[in-house]
Design an enzyme around this catalytic site. Structure first.
Site, PDB file in Angstrom:
ATOM      1  N   ARG A 158      -0.080  -9.109  13.496  1.00 16.46           N
ATOM      2  CA  ARG A 158      -0.713  -8.120  12.609  1.00 16.46           C
ATOM      3  C   ARG A 158      -1.553  -8.818  11.543  1.00 16.46           C
ATOM      4  NH1 ARG A 158       4.465  -5.453  10.793  1.00 16.46           N
ATOM      5  NH2 ARG A 158       3.210  -4.428   9.230  1.00 16.46           N
TER       6      ARG A 158
ATOM      7  N   ARG B  14      11.382  -1.423  10.931  1.00 16.85           N
ATOM      8  CA  ARG B  14      10.312  -1.047  11.852  1.00 16.85           C
ATOM      9  C   ARG B  14      10.305  -1.995  13.051  1.00 16.85           C
ATOM     10  NH1 ARG B  14       4.888  -0.157   8.232  1.00 16.85           N
ATOM     11  NH2 ARG B  14       4.027  -1.274  10.038  1.00 16.85           N
TER      12      ARG B  14
ATOM     13  N   ARG C 236      11.362  -5.522   4.885  1.00 18.16           N
ATOM     14  CA  ARG C 236      11.124  -4.091   4.672  1.00 18.16           C
ATOM     15  C   ARG C 236      12.134  -3.248   5.452  1.00 18.16           C
ATOM     16  NH1 ARG C 236       5.243  -2.054   5.282  1.00 18.16           N
ATOM     17  NH2 ARG C 236       5.333  -3.368   7.144  1.00 18.16           N
TER      18      ARG C 236
ATOM     19  N   ARG D 226      -9.457   0.487   9.036  1.00 18.62           N
ATOM     20  CA  ARG D 226      -8.984  -0.862   9.329  1.00 18.62           C
ATOM     21  C   ARG D 226     -10.043  -1.670  10.077  1.00 18.62           C
ATOM     22  NH1 ARG D 226      -3.109   0.334   9.142  1.00 18.62           N
ATOM     23  NH2 ARG D 226      -1.952  -1.605   9.138  1.00 18.62           N
TER      24      ARG D 226
ATOM     25  N   LYS E 280       0.824  -1.212   0.000  1.00 20.89           N
ATOM     26  CA  LYS E 280       0.000   0.000   0.000  1.00 20.89           C
ATOM     27  C   LYS E 280       0.861   1.266   0.000  1.00 20.89           C
ATOM     28  CE  LYS E 280      -2.161  -1.188   3.809  1.00 20.89           C
ATOM     29  NZ  LYS E 280      -1.470  -2.465   4.086  1.00 20.89           N
TER      30      LYS E 280
END
Ligand code: ADP
Ligand code: AMP
Length: 214
Positions: free
Chosen positions: A171, A160, A127, A88, A13
């Site tokens: 998550r 992160r 990431r 969400r 996203k």
């Protein structure tokens, strides 16, 4: 253009939002980026949000909705915006619809970047984000030109806190139970467009632009 990007954590996203916002000249509203910015500057919102984010859980609806509404009334959102990571929950989606109605706005596009759960762990764990501008990279799929350095602002790339295996799994659970129902919500209440998020970044963006240009 007023649009929402839906998708599992790591679907792409944020990556696609940057490309879309540049092409259509609209602001990129990422609730995750807003929370991370508040965490790094130790604001009261950041202190609250961190408790949930580090565990992979959702920040409570009331806090999150307020953040988004405060952002949407700003001048730069007058002619369009892209929401990334919000809504969400179905409650957030209902509150967003009410809020937009109250300011005589509606959504033009709800777009799902669809990736199977088997992709999620590698996407998130690989990431790296820029500690300065927030740009997202991937050690394998989208490496920076120089190791550890942001291509755009030369900021330092970091991982992160919530991109570790245990938190990513949580998550994903949260996505499945609380966010995935939004797909049916938007199919019922709006028109939902879908792109295949398994393709490489440029192919996904080409397919998104085909949808948005029509
Ligand atoms: P989200 O905002 O949905 O959590 P990101 O845009 O941050 O996801 O992407 C998650 C990770 O996957 C990042 O490391 C990014 O570079 C990488 N990525 C994004 N899109 C693709 C893609 N189409 N193929 C492979 N890797 C991707
Ligand atoms: P993201 O950057 O979109 O992956 O979001 C990172 C984290 O911020 C999520 O795991 C949540 O803890 C929190 N967060 C972001 N957006 C929302 C939202 N709309 N509702 C609740 N929590 C959110």
């Amino acid at each position: 253009m007023r649009m929402i990007l839906l998708g599992a954590p790591g679907a792409g996203k944020g990556t696609q939002a940057n490309l879309i916002c540049e092409k259509y000249n609209i602001p990129h509203l990422s609730t995750g980026d807003i929370f991370r910015m508040n965490i790094s500057t130790c604001t009261p919102l950041g202190v609250q949000a961190k408790k949930y984010i580090d565990k992979g859980q959702l920040v409570p609806d009331d806090l999150t909705i307020q953040v988004v509404e405060d952002r949407l009334v700003r001048e730069d959102c007058k002619d369009g915006f892209l929401l990334d990571g919000f809504p969400r929950t179905v409650f957030q989606a209902e509150e967003l619809a009410k809020f937009l109605q109250s300011i005589n706005n509606t959504l033009d596009v709800v777009l799902l970047i669809d990736v199977p759960t088997g992709f999620i762990l590698e996407r998130n764990i690989g990431r790296r984000i820029c500690s300065s501008c927030g740009s997202s990279y991937h050690i394998k799929f989208n490496p920076p030109e120089e190791l550890g350095i942001c291509d755009f602002c030369s900021g330092k790339l970091i991982q992160r806190n919530d991109d570790n295996e245990e938190t990513v799994k949580e998550r994903l659970n949260v996505y499945t139970t609380q966010t995935h129902p939004l797909i049916d919500y938007y199919k019922t209440n709006h028109f939902l467009s879908t792109v295949d998020g398994r393709d490489d970044i440029l192919t996904v963006s080409k397919n998104i632009f085909l949808i948005l240009d029509n």
